[in-house]
Every structure is written in C-alpha cells, then in structure tokens.
Design a protein around this motif. Structure first.
Motif, mmCIF file in Angstrom:
data_model
loop_
_atom_site.group_PDB
_atom_site.id
_atom_site.type_symbol
_atom_site.label_atom_id
_atom_site.label_comp_id
_atom_site.label_asym_id
_atom_site.label_seq_id
_atom_site.Cartn_x
_atom_site.Cartn_y
_atom_site.Cartn_z
ATOM 1 N N PHE A 22 -7.053 4.622 7.484
ATOM 2 C CA PHE A 22 -5.715 5.040 7.205
ATOM 3 C C PHE A 22 -4.744 4.025 7.391
ATOM 4 O O PHE A 22 -3.964 4.147 6.313
ATOM 5 C CB PHE A 22 -5.592 6.044 8.098
ATOM 6 C CG PHE A 22 -4.275 7.030 7.543
ATOM 7 C CD1 PHE A 22 -3.952 7.264 6.224
ATOM 8 C CD2 PHE A 22 -3.622 7.587 8.816
ATOM 9 C CE1 PHE A 22 -2.855 8.031 6.004
ATOM 10 C CE2 PHE A 22 -2.444 8.282 8.259
ATOM 11 C CZ PHE A 22 -2.045 8.537 6.925
ATOM 12 N N SER A 23 -4.703 3.240 8.154
ATOM 13 C CA SER A 23 -3.789 2.019 8.220
ATOM 14 C C SER A 23 -3.631 1.139 7.034
ATOM 15 O O SER A 23 -2.853 0.696 6.530
ATOM 16 C CB SER A 23 -3.920 1.174 9.269
ATOM 17 O OG SER A 23 -3.689 1.907 10.835
ATOM 18 N N GLU A 24 -5.095 1.028 6.497
ATOM 19 C CA GLU A 24 -5.139 0.052 5.366
ATOM 20 C C GLU A 24 -4.650 0.702 4.075
ATOM 21 O O GLU A 24 -3.922 0.242 3.205
ATOM 22 C CB GLU A 24 -6.641 -0.368 5.257
ATOM 23 C CG GLU A 24 -7.251 -1.121 5.936
ATOM 24 C CD GLU A 24 -8.731 -1.558 5.789
ATOM 25 O OE1 GLU A 24 -9.199 -0.875 5.167
ATOM 26 O OE2 GLU A 24 -9.080 -2.465 6.434
ATOM 27 N N VAL A 25 -4.779 2.090 4.051
ATOM 28 C CA VAL A 25 -4.116 2.939 3.021
ATOM 29 C C VAL A 25 -2.630 2.791 3.041
ATOM 30 O O VAL A 25 -1.835 2.474 1.905
ATOM 31 C CB VAL A 25 -4.683 4.138 3.095
ATOM 32 C CG1 VAL A 25 -3.486 5.159 2.178
ATOM 33 C CG2 VAL A 25 -6.034 4.487 2.597
ATOM 34 N N LEU A 26 -1.795 2.827 4.227
ATOM 35 C CA LEU A 26 -0.502 2.595 4.519
ATOM 36 C C LEU A 26 -0.095 1.510 4.034
ATOM 37 O O LEU A 26 1.036 1.312 3.427
ATOM 38 C CB LEU A 26 -0.140 3.222 5.652
ATOM 39 C CG LEU A 26 -0.330 4.642 6.208
ATOM 40 C CD1 LEU A 26 -0.145 4.872 7.515
ATOM 41 C CD2 LEU A 26 0.150 5.531 5.495
ATOM 42 N N VAL A 27 -0.674 0.320 4.294
ATOM 43 C CA VAL A 27 -0.178 -0.912 4.199
ATOM 44 C C VAL A 27 -0.434 -1.387 2.749
ATOM 45 O O VAL A 27 0.461 -2.023 2.187
ATOM 46 C CB VAL A 27 -1.038 -1.904 4.922
ATOM 47 C CG1 VAL A 27 -0.738 -3.384 4.623
ATOM 48 C CG2 VAL A 27 -0.888 -1.804 6.603
ATOM 49 N N LYS A 28 -1.438 -1.027 2.051
ATOM 50 C CA LYS A 28 -1.399 -1.251 0.521
ATOM 51 C C LYS A 28 -0.369 -0.641 -0.199
ATOM 52 O O LYS A 28 0.378 -1.032 -1.002
ATOM 53 C CB LYS A 28 -2.766 -0.753 0.174
ATOM 54 C CG LYS A 28 -3.929 -1.387 0.248
ATOM 55 C CD LYS A 28 -5.039 -0.654 -0.192
ATOM 56 C CE LYS A 28 -6.424 -1.477 0.102
ATOM 57 N NZ LYS A 28 -7.794 -1.120 -0.419
ATOM 58 N N TRP A 29 0.035 0.648 0.349
ATOM 59 C CA TRP A 29 1.099 1.422 -0.222
ATOM 60 C C TRP A 29 2.360 0.783 -0.248
ATOM 61 O O TRP A 29 3.426 0.576 -1.023
ATOM 62 C CB TRP A 29 1.277 2.770 0.040
ATOM 63 C CG TRP A 29 2.203 3.639 -0.827
ATOM 64 C CD1 TRP A 29 3.078 4.665 -0.228
ATOM 65 C CD2 TRP A 29 2.015 4.265 -1.982
ATOM 66 N NE1 TRP A 29 3.807 5.078 -1.276
ATOM 67 C CE2 TRP A 29 2.947 5.107 -2.222
ATOM 68 C CE3 TRP A 29 1.130 3.705 -3.042
ATOM 69 C CZ2 TRP A 29 3.198 5.600 -3.648
ATOM 70 C CZ3 TRP A 29 1.170 4.089 -4.210
ATOM 71 C CH2 TRP A 29 2.180 5.098 -4.612
ATOM 72 N N GLN A 30 2.736 0.351 1.124
ATOM 73 C CA GLN A 30 4.062 -0.510 1.460
ATOM 74 C C GLN A 30 3.822 -1.738 0.729
ATOM 75 O O GLN A 30 5.009 -2.191 0.034
ATOM 76 C CB GLN A 30 3.809 -0.889 2.925
ATOM 77 C CG GLN A 30 4.317 0.579 3.849
ATOM 78 C CD GLN A 30 5.653 0.929 3.598
ATOM 79 O OE1 GLN A 30 5.716 2.001 3.128
ATOM 80 N NE2 GLN A 30 6.684 -0.079 3.710
ATOM 81 N N ASN A 31 2.816 -2.409 0.565
ATOM 82 C CA ASN A 31 2.762 -3.919 -0.150
ATOM 83 C C ASN A 31 3.014 -3.420 -1.713
ATOM 84 O O ASN A 31 3.598 -4.289 -2.430
ATOM 85 C CB ASN A 31 1.387 -4.206 0.011
ATOM 86 C CG ASN A 31 1.108 -4.954 1.214
ATOM 87 O OD1 ASN A 31 2.166 -5.212 2.107
ATOM 88 N ND2 ASN A 31 -0.170 -5.324 1.754
ATOM 89 N N PHE A 32 2.715 -2.580 -2.180
ATOM 90 C CA PHE A 32 2.870 -2.121 -3.671
ATOM 91 C C PHE A 32 4.419 -2.051 -4.011
ATOM 92 O O PHE A 32 4.816 -2.284 -5.023
ATOM 93 C CB PHE A 32 2.059 -0.887 -4.191
ATOM 94 C CG PHE A 32 2.052 -0.818 -5.753
ATOM 95 C CD1 PHE A 32 2.144 -1.716 -6.506
ATOM 96 C CD2 PHE A 32 1.868 0.542 -6.130
ATOM 97 C CE1 PHE A 32 1.973 -1.602 -7.884
ATOM 98 C CE2 PHE A 32 1.829 0.764 -7.660
ATOM 99 C CZ PHE A 32 2.037 -0.354 -8.317
ATOM 100 N N TYR A 33 5.118 -1.406 -2.968
ATOM 101 C CA TYR A 33 6.480 -1.167 -3.019
ATOM 102 C C TYR A 33 7.142 -2.486 -2.904
ATOM 103 O O TYR A 33 8.031 -2.605 -3.773
ATOM 104 C CB TYR A 33 7.093 -0.047 -1.732
ATOM 105 C CG TYR A 33 8.354 0.063 -1.968
ATOM 106 C CD1 TYR A 33 8.853 1.059 -2.782
ATOM 107 C CD2 TYR A 33 9.226 -0.713 -1.167
ATOM 108 C CE1 TYR A 33 10.278 1.177 -2.877
ATOM 109 C CE2 TYR A 33 10.687 -0.440 -1.298
ATOM 110 C CZ TYR A 33 11.129 0.514 -2.269
ATOM 111 O OH TYR A 33 12.431 0.660 -2.120
ATOM 112 N N ALA A 34 6.685 -3.321 -2.134
ATOM 113 C CA ALA A 34 7.319 -4.769 -2.014
ATOM 114 C C ALA A 34 7.169 -5.443 -3.145
ATOM 115 O O ALA A 34 8.019 -6.203 -4.002
ATOM 116 C CB ALA A 34 6.637 -5.469 -1.058
ATOM 117 N N PHE A 35 6.044 -5.235 -3.908
ATOM 118 C CA PHE A 35 5.565 -5.758 -5.394
ATOM 119 C C PHE A 35 6.696 -5.202 -6.416
ATOM 120 O O PHE A 35 7.231 -5.985 -7.242
ATOM 121 C CB PHE A 35 4.196 -5.421 -5.890
ATOM 122 C CG PHE A 35 3.797 -6.005 -7.318
ATOM 123 C CD1 PHE A 35 3.731 -7.171 -7.679
ATOM 124 C CD2 PHE A 35 3.780 -4.840 -8.198
ATOM 125 C CE1 PHE A 35 3.319 -7.549 -8.703
ATOM 126 C CE2 PHE A 35 3.788 -5.340 -9.616
ATOM 127 C CZ PHE A 35 3.306 -6.662 -9.832
#
Length: 499
Positions: free
Chosen positions: A149-162
């Motif tokens: 679940f943490s990996e899912v949340l981090v991917k979503w945050q990283n996409f926002y940063a992109f």
C-alpha cells in the motif's frame, strides 16, 4: 546501576548481536540477563501487573505514562524478494490475478495483538486522567500489505510531482496546478479519464486549479475514481492502472486493519485515553500515516484522540506535517502529533544502500535538529492560532525542551491548557522528565512492556540509538556520578525516594 548501564551499553552490549547471547546462554538465562541489564533499564515489565508500581511512582512526581505493549513486525529482504516474485507471477498470469493471501494464523495473531492493545488502553485509563496508549500498525496487519500500500501511495505522489514539473512548479502544498494544463498533459500521456470534470464537480468554489490535497483525495474515493488512478510505467513507456496490483485481497486486508483500529479508537474514547500511533520504517510509513489520518477524521472531530507520529530525521518531515495540518483545517478535525527525531536511522540507511535508492535521512544530527525545530515551531504557531491542535514534544534534547518552553511563553500557551506535552523514554533523561512534571507541565514517560522475546526489536533499536546517544550524554554521566558520590558520602547507596 545506572552508571554501570551507561558503560555497559556503550562499550559491551552494542557491538555484539543479542541473538548470539541468546544462543550461548539459552532462553531462560538470556531472559534473566536482559532483565538485569538492558531490558531492566528500558522496559517496565512483562504485563500490566508488573508495571503498575512504576506507573504509580512516576505519577507521584507528576509524570504520566504512555503505555506501549512493544510488539512490532518487520519485513525481511527475503520477504521483499518473495513479494517481487509474486508480482512477476501475477503479471504473467492470464485470466486472473494472484493475491497475497493472509492465513488464519496471521489474522489470529493480529487479533491477539489488538486484544493486548485494548488491555493496554484500559490500563492507561485507570493509571491517569487523559492518559496515552501507543500502538504499532505492523502488529495489526501484515507488513507485506503495508509495504504494498505504501508503494501505491508513493507512486501516486511521484506522479503528482511529475505533473507539477511539467508546469514548471514543485509539488509543495503552496503550489497549485492548472487543471486545464494538467488535463492536456494527461491526455497526451494516454489517459482517457476526465480529471477536469471530476475536480470541478467536487469543488464548490472552483478556481481552475488543484493542490496536492485534492490530488490525494482521488485515492480516498478510489471506488469511484479507479478509472482516473493511472501512473506511468517507465519500462513500457505507457500509463497503467495504479491499483493494478492492489487486489481484492489487499482491499480486504485494509478493511480488517481499519476495523481493528476503529475498535481501538472506540475503546480509547470510552476510557478517556489518547491513542498514539507509532512511526515505523519509511517503507511502511506512507500506509501507516494514511490509515492514521482516516482514524483522525473519525475520532478527532471535537478533541484530539488519535495522534500521528512524525520522524524529523526524514528529509520530507516538514512537508508531511504541513500537509496534514492543512488537511485537518480543510476538513475540520483536530490535528494531533508526536514529534520524534527517529529510531530507525541505521536500518534505513543500510536498506537504502542495499536497495539502491536515495537515503531518506537528513545528512547529520544538526540537520535533524533544524528540521525538528522547524516542524515544532510550525505546530506551535498553529496551536496559538486556533487552539485545536495538540503536540507531544518527544525529545531527550535539553536545547529542544528549552526552545519549546520559550516558544510557549512567547505564544502564551499555558501548561494547564494541555496543548503541548513532553515525552521521554523510560530509562532515559529523568533529569528532564521529573523537573518538568514537578513544575506543572504535562510530561509523560514512554513505558514499554512485554515479554523479553517480543520486545527484542524495540531493545535492538534502543541499542543502536545508544551508540549515538551516549556519545553526547556527558551531562547525564556527570549527574549520575554526582548522585553516586553523594550516596557514598552519606551512606545512602541503596537510597529509595519516598513518594
């Protein structure tokens, strides 16, 4: 004994693995050895009956207790590899998916931990008014799920940063993304969802832009927004569903963890106890923080009951705490935090090096101090503004305690308001805790308890921290030697304070 302990832990205990001692001595002798030394210094006892005298003694000096049944789980590198293998198997399967299955024994173990935490909450209720009880999320659910679940949340945050970078902005809370530009960018990347329509339909006062809190809300509404939850797959060069690997089994595991947490929250509410969710390793922490926020939305509506923990040795600590404070203001619930420097530094750095990702820890101790004071000042300012937030200053640093007292005085935050609490670990820095308690400040000792075998992860972290802590503990050594000399001179070597 305390002076012997300082020397023992700094010179002898730390360099050797405790598991080697366990093997050489045998379990029974090892347990006794630990109770005479390391366990006896940092842990109050094995159960509620054993810890009661210590709680009552501390209360007599104005020091409360944060009860913590110190059981926690971690995930090994072998298990990480197994998860990655399962993900590859799942990708290659046709006509179905392979879920992470949770055995009945694992669920029963989590339920037993929950029952233990309930006993801990009830013990906190009788031990003091407005007491605290600590819980660890890895004891309430499978670590593998929290990792996933943490990996899912981090991917979503990283996409926002992109997406923010495409508009020439950073991903901080103050920067908002233009919705029209974001929709165009997502469409070019291959997304088919109507993000513009979703956000304009959700926000009453639409200004044509969103921030990171709006972006994160898509995951909160994931049953309605699954078609919008897509992230880039770098290897394939295309977008893929964010929840591709988040199966029905994971959803069920989340439901069970949240159900256990909700039960604990209700018991805390009934017993007049605040519930403190401990921070854990960074690869679990995004999931832990997200689940804790869900609890705060439910239980912190009128007063703070659920406290989240922020580790200020992390580079993103300030970003995390400011985001959560603003979320609480936007949604109207009471923010509550415990600020710590951090307890997993050696483990985090070793794992970052082994796994090949950026070290999440600040460069040095001074950087961590600056981060701690920055986060603390932000929360204290928030308390002064609306008196809804609460913070526990969990620190053994005298400069930090003095800084907090000075800021409280400047902001006219009184000790009796119970907005700012102080906390130190059992067995450490009594010269801070007891003077604060006797001066009328709300101060608490973090009181771990449990069988020797189950608190070993906690004790191992204390040993690692001791390597750095004891190097700077000159003042505490001086105080201990001074007290020892006084007792020898007065013939009170075995002196016990009256309370």
């Amino acid at each position: 004994f305390a002076i012997f302990f300082c020397i023992f832990t700094n010179v002898f205990f730390v360099p050797f693995s405790v598991f080697l001692f366990q093997f050489v001595l045998g379990q029974k002798a090892f347990d006794q050895f630990m109770k005479m030394t390391f366990y006896g210094q940092f842990v109050a006892g094995e159960d509620q009956k054993e810890i009661r005298p210590l709680i009552q003694k501390n209360l007599a000096f104005g020091v409360g207790s944060v009860l913590d049944y110190s059981v926690e789980e971690d995930i090994s590198e072998v298990e990480v590899g197994q998860i990655e293998d399962m993900e590859e198997d799942r990708d290659s399967m046709k006509g179905g998916t392979k879920a992470f299955t949770c055995t009945n024994s694992e669920e029963a173990k989590c339920d037993r931990h929950m029952e233990t935490f309930i006993k801990c909450i009830k013990a906190s209720g009788w031990s003091s008014t407005d007491g605290f009880s600590a819980i660890k999320m890895t004891a309430l659910g499978r670590p593998q799920f929290l990792l996933n679940f943490s990996e899912v949340l981090v991917k979503w945050q990283n996409f926002y940063a992109f997406l923010a970078a495409q508009q020439g902005k950073d991903a901080t809370l103050k920067k908002k993304l233009d919705l029209t530009q974001m929709q165009e960018c997502l469409t070019k990347l291959g997304a088919t969802g109507d993000y513009y329509g979703w956000f304009t339909g959700q926000k009453e006062k639409h200004e044509g832009c969103i921030d990171v809190l709006d972006w994160n809300s898509l995951i909160d509404e994931r049953t309605k927004t699954a078609h919008l939850l897509v992230v880039p797959n770098v290897e394939l060069g295309e977008l893929e569903p964010l929840l591709k690997r988040f199966t029905q089994e994971e959803e069920e595991q989340m439901r069970r963890i949240f159900q256990r947490m909700e039960i604990l929250g209700m018991h805390a509410q009934e017993n007049g106890v605040r519930l403190m969710v401990d921070a854990e390793q960074t690869y679990f922490q995004p999931a832990i923080s997200r689940l804790t926020l869900e609890m705060q939305r439910i239980f912190n509506t009128t007063k703070p009951i659920i406290f989240n923990t922020y580790q200020c040795y992390l580079k993103d600590a300030y970003e995390n705490i400011t985001r959560d404070v603003q979320l609480s203001k936007r949604e109207g619930w009471c923010f509550a935090a415990k600020l710590v420097r951090g307890a997993y530094m050696y483990q985090e750095r070793e794992r970052a090096e082994e796994m090949g990702y950026e070290d999440p820890i600040n460069a040095d101790y001074e950087s961590t101090n600056r981060m701690y004071h920055r986060c603390l000042d932000y929360v204290l300012d928030e308390i002064a503004l609306n008196r809804k937030a609460n913070v526990m200053v969990a620190s053994h640093n005298e400069d930090t305690i003095k800084h907090t007292l000075k800021r409280m005085n400047e902001l006219r935050v009184l000790p009796k308001e119970n907005k700012v609490y102080f906390g130190q670990l059992l067995g450490m820095c009594d010269q801070i805790s007891f003077p604060l308690g006797q001066a009328g400040f709300p101060v608490f000792k973090y009181v771990p308890y449990g069988p020797v075998s189950e608190v070993m992860p906690y004790l191992s972290r204390r040993a690692q921290e001791n390597r750095g802590f004891m190097k700077g503990a000159q003042r505490e050594r001086e105080l201990l030697w001074k007290e020892l000399k006084r007792r020898l001179a007065s013939g009170e070597l075995l002196y016990q304070p009256v309370y």
